[in-house]
Design a protein around this motif. Structure first.
Motif, PDB file in Angstrom:
ATOM      1  N   THR A 144       0.840  -1.324  -0.067  1.00 43.09           N
ATOM      2  CA  THR A 144      -0.133  -0.017  -0.142  1.00 43.09           C
ATOM      3  C   THR A 144       1.026   1.184  -0.017  1.00 43.09           C
ATOM      4  O   THR A 144       0.445   2.289  -0.869  1.00 43.09           O
ATOM      5  CB  THR A 144      -1.046   0.035   1.078  1.00 43.09           C
ATOM      6  N   ILE A 145       1.876   1.193   0.794  1.00 42.96           N
ATOM      7  CA  ILE A 145       2.639   2.354   0.640  1.00 42.96           C
ATOM      8  C   ILE A 145       3.493   2.543  -0.538  1.00 42.96           C
ATOM      9  O   ILE A 145       3.529   3.877  -1.122  1.00 42.96           O
ATOM     10  CB  ILE A 145       3.928   2.199   1.896  1.00 42.96           C
ATOM     11  N   ALA A 146       3.907   1.474  -1.181  1.00 45.61           N
ATOM     12  CA  ALA A 146       4.527   1.446  -2.493  1.00 45.61           C
ATOM     13  C   ALA A 146       3.733   2.161  -3.671  1.00 45.61           C
ATOM     14  O   ALA A 146       3.909   3.044  -4.393  1.00 45.61           O
ATOM     15  CB  ALA A 146       4.974   0.090  -2.842  1.00 45.61           C
ATOM     16  N   ARG A 147       2.259   1.614  -3.350  1.00 42.13           N
ATOM     17  CA  ARG A 147       1.367   2.236  -4.418  1.00 42.13           C
ATOM     18  C   ARG A 147       0.813   3.723  -4.243  1.00 42.13           C
ATOM     19  O   ARG A 147       0.089   4.138  -4.993  1.00 42.13           O
ATOM     20  CB  ARG A 147      -0.006   1.280  -4.378  1.00 42.13           C
ATOM     21  N   SER A 148       1.329   4.309  -3.129  1.00 43.95           N
ATOM     22  CA  SER A 148       0.892   5.875  -2.834  1.00 43.95           C
ATOM     23  C   SER A 148       1.736   6.602  -3.410  1.00 43.95           C
ATOM     24  O   SER A 148       1.470   7.759  -3.269  1.00 43.95           O
ATOM     25  CB  SER A 148       0.723   5.752  -1.212  1.00 43.95           C
ATOM     26  N   ALA A 149       2.929   6.266  -3.566  1.00 40.36           N
ATOM     27  CA  ALA A 149       4.027   7.143  -3.944  1.00 40.36           C
ATOM     28  C   ALA A 149       3.746   8.153  -5.159  1.00 40.36           C
ATOM     29  O   ALA A 149       3.865   9.330  -4.924  1.00 40.36           O
ATOM     30  CB  ALA A 149       5.341   6.179  -4.470  1.00 40.36           C
ATOM     31  N   HIS A 150       2.973   7.733  -6.414  1.00 39.21           N
ATOM     32  CA  HIS A 150       2.826   8.479  -7.173  1.00 39.21           C
ATOM     33  C   HIS A 150       1.634   9.685  -6.914  1.00 39.21           C
ATOM     34  O   HIS A 150       1.831  10.804  -7.401  1.00 39.21           O
ATOM     35  CB  HIS A 150       2.223   7.813  -8.425  1.00 39.21           C
ATOM     36  N   LEU A 151       0.611   9.202  -6.033  1.00 36.07           N
ATOM     37  CA  LEU A 151      -0.216  10.131  -5.559  1.00 36.07           C
ATOM     38  C   LEU A 151       0.366  11.268  -4.323  1.00 36.07           C
ATOM     39  O   LEU A 151       0.034  12.342  -4.697  1.00 36.07           O
ATOM     40  CB  LEU A 151      -1.228   9.229  -4.721  1.00 36.07           C
ATOM     41  N   ILE A 152       1.208  10.820  -3.674  1.00 37.34           N
ATOM     42  CA  ILE A 152       2.166  11.797  -2.993  1.00 37.34           C
ATOM     43  C   ILE A 152       3.071  12.970  -3.702  1.00 37.34           C
ATOM     44  O   ILE A 152       2.652  13.968  -3.537  1.00 37.34           O
ATOM     45  CB  ILE A 152       2.876  11.198  -1.888  1.00 37.34           C
ATOM     46  N   GLN A 153       3.645  12.147  -4.581  1.00 38.39           N
ATOM     47  CA  GLN A 153       4.521  13.056  -5.598  1.00 38.39           C
ATOM     48  C   GLN A 153       3.761  13.912  -6.298  1.00 38.39           C
ATOM     49  O   GLN A 153       3.865  15.320  -6.679  1.00 38.39           O
ATOM     50  CB  GLN A 153       5.268  12.096  -6.341  1.00 38.39           C
ATOM     51  N   GLY A 154       2.451  13.464  -6.918  1.00 36.78           N
ATOM     52  CA  GLY A 154       1.563  14.307  -7.593  1.00 36.78           C
ATOM     53  C   GLY A 154       1.183  15.481  -6.792  1.00 36.78           C
ATOM     54  O   GLY A 154       1.026  16.561  -7.500  1.00 36.78           O
ATOM     55  N   LEU A 155       0.707  15.551  -5.783  1.00 37.79           N
ATOM     56  CA  LEU A 155       0.346  16.475  -4.919  1.00 37.79           C
ATOM     57  C   LEU A 155       1.515  17.597  -4.474  1.00 37.79           C
ATOM     58  O   LEU A 155       1.384  18.778  -4.239  1.00 37.79           O
ATOM     59  CB  LEU A 155      -0.591  16.182  -3.750  1.00 37.79           C
ATOM     60  N   VAL A 156       2.515  16.769  -4.370  1.00 38.97           N
ATOM     61  CA  VAL A 156       3.732  17.680  -3.868  1.00 38.97           C
ATOM     62  C   VAL A 156       4.195  18.677  -5.067  1.00 38.97           C
ATOM     63  O   VAL A 156       4.527  19.830  -4.909  1.00 38.97           O
ATOM     64  CB  VAL A 156       5.019  16.781  -3.550  1.00 38.97           C
ATOM     65  N   GLN A 157       4.074  18.191  -6.316  1.00 39.16           N
ATOM     66  CA  GLN A 157       4.318  18.932  -7.478  1.00 39.16           C
ATOM     67  C   GLN A 157       3.457  19.967  -7.719  1.00 39.16           C
ATOM     68  O   GLN A 157       3.620  20.927  -8.306  1.00 39.16           O
ATOM     69  CB  GLN A 157       4.427  17.809  -8.715  1.00 39.16           C
ATOM     70  N   ALA A 158       2.323  19.896  -7.315  1.00 39.62           N
ATOM     71  CA  ALA A 158       1.115  20.709  -7.588  1.00 39.62           C
ATOM     72  C   ALA A 158       0.964  21.913  -6.751  1.00 39.62           C
ATOM     73  O   ALA A 158       1.608  22.090  -5.868  1.00 39.62           O
ATOM     74  CB  ALA A 158      -0.150  20.017  -7.515  1.00 39.62           C
ATOM     75  N   ASP A 159       0.305  23.100  -7.291  1.00 43.08           N
ATOM     76  CA  ASP A 159      -0.028  24.155  -6.627  1.00 43.08           C
ATOM     77  C   ASP A 159      -0.919  24.104  -5.652  1.00 43.08           C
ATOM     78  O   ASP A 159      -0.929  24.654  -4.629  1.00 43.08           O
ATOM     79  CB  ASP A 159      -0.046  25.354  -7.505  1.00 43.08           C
ATOM     80  N   ALA A 160      -2.027  23.244  -6.124  1.00 46.78           N
ATOM     81  CA  ALA A 160      -3.132  23.070  -5.246  1.00 46.78           C
ATOM     82  C   ALA A 160      -3.949  21.779  -5.467  1.00 46.78           C
ATOM     83  O   ALA A 160      -3.703  21.369  -6.591  1.00 46.78           O
ATOM     84  CB  ALA A 160      -3.978  24.282  -4.986  1.00 46.78           C
TER      85      ALA A 160
END
Length: 405
Positions: A144-160
């Motif tokens: 589950t942690i591994a499957r979350s990586a792109h979701l976290i990175q996607g929000l980190v990259q975003a302004d909002a």
């Protein structure tokens, strides 16, 4: 503004927002997977679909697949930039498939917004929630942690980012949650409304009408994540107690979330085998996936609508059932509690309490004296906070336009 929407299955959650922004004079364009054949309300360009590649080791598999899609999306955006001299003021993309991961490198000055639907969590959500189907394990939590990586990175990259419910927004940790605005996609309450004249024709030609003793269940797929197994196990007792009740189930035979059973082709086959000899199958109607207007008619003739879910993404079907004025028996799980308050606008029962669910369904089918009050209150909940034209769409437009340069 120039606004670029990105979603592999466009229009998806942007069905109403994209054309509404175009109608306000913005230049709206959508980028989607080349295999997506859904009708679009705005101009669409397409990126090359990811090829079938040799899969990497398990833990890195999801991020690798999402990063591949993100790179293909970024290459398409680079072509828009270099060959067509296109630079958007705002990008609004769904972060679930990695499409927004690298766009900051193509247009560094563009405001990047993401639709943050849910962050997978190892505890307190769907993982390990239902021991019968998926016992919690170290391996499952690590995956589950591994499957979350792109979701976290996607929000980190975003302004909002944007989430449709508080429950979904709160799945993200506090340091990312502060980036999120909560606005529901919205329900067209003029279209999805009670109809005392509603009729629903069964495949065998029989016609059901509003007021008939009809129990309904709706899910994209008939699977445990939406409590299909819990619902099916109530039917022997419910149908014994209510010998005139007709049971209508909408949903495909595959899975949308989770996996297939190990000992049957699908969950419907597994539950029918488990309950063999206990059900009056002449009164149970598996309808598969139905056209939208037929689905609305089903909600409008329903006497009791059952909505069960793991702690997970909330289904549109619940908000639409409330807008249609259904008497709802729902699972007492966190995403449902955000909309349904037991005894105020519906009935809630513990997800794993079969006798309580049976009793609640029987009570509703028999004619709960409080039914009319609860149904009116359910629709009022949607009218007051989730109505597409009064609330959601104006709020969504204001939010996107607030990022104008």
């Amino acid at each position: 503004m120039k606004i670029l929407f990105i979603h592999q299955n466009f229009p998806g959650q942007f069905l109403h927002l994209a054309p509404a922004l175009a109608a306000r004079g913005h230049h709206v364009l959508a980028l989607t997977d080349e295999k997506n054949q859904r009708a679009s309300p705005v101009k669409v360009v397409r990126y090359k679909a990811p090829a079938d590649l040799k899969l990497p080791p398990m833990l890195g598999r999801t991020f690798s697949e999402m990063a591949d899609r993100g790179w293909l999306t970024a290459r398409a955006c680079r072509a828009l930039r270099d060959q067509h001299h296109y630079t958007p003021d705002v990008i609004f993309g769904h972060s679930g498939w990695g499409e927004t991961l690298f766009l900051r490198e193509i247009w560094p000055e563009t405001k990047l917004l993401v639709y943050a639907e849910l962050l997978y969590r190892t505890r307190g959500h769907d993982v390990g929630f239902d021991p019968e189907i998926s016992p919690g394990s170290d391996e499952g939590r690590v995956t589950t942690i591994a499957r979350s990586a792109h979701l976290i990175q996607g929000l980190v990259q975003a302004d909002a980012g944007l989430s449709p419910t508080k429950y979904q927004a709160n799945s993200f940790p506090p340091e990312l949650r502060q980036k999120l605005k909560v606005i529901h996609d919205g329900i067209n309450t003029e279209k999805v409304r009670p109809d005392p004249q509603a009729k629903f024709r069964l495949p065998d030609g029989r016609e059901l009408r509003a007021g008939d003793e009809v129990l309904t269940y709706v899910s994209r797929s008939l699977e445990p994540y939406r409590g299909f197994h819990r619902f099916m196990r109530t039917l022997p007792e419910v149908m014994r107690a209510r010998p005139e009740a007709q049971v209508l189930l909408v949903g495909g035979d595959g899975v949308s979330y989770g996996g297939l059973p190990k000992d049957a082709p699908g969950w419907k086959e597994k539950l029918l085998a488990e309950l063999d000899g206990q059900l009056d199958l002449s009164r149970i109607h598996f309808l598969g996936r139905v056209p939208y207007l037929q689905y609305l008619a089903l909600l409008q003739v329903s006497r009791v609508h059952c909505y069960l879910t793991y702690p997970f993404v909330l289904s549109w079907s619940l908000t639409e059932a409330m807008s249609a004025g259904c008497y709802i028996v729902g699972s007492d799980t966190e995403p449902v509690r955000e909309l349904i308050r037991d005894g105020e606008n519906g009935r809630l029962v513990p997800f794993f309490d079969q006798p309580a669910l049976e009793a609640a369904l029987i009570r509703g089918l028999a004619g709960d004296p409080e039914a009319e009050r609860l149904k009116i209150a359910a629709r009022k909940t949607i009218l007051q906070g989730y109505d597409l034209h009064r609330h959601s769409l104006p709020a969504l437009i204001d939010w996107v336009e607030s990022f104008a340069p």
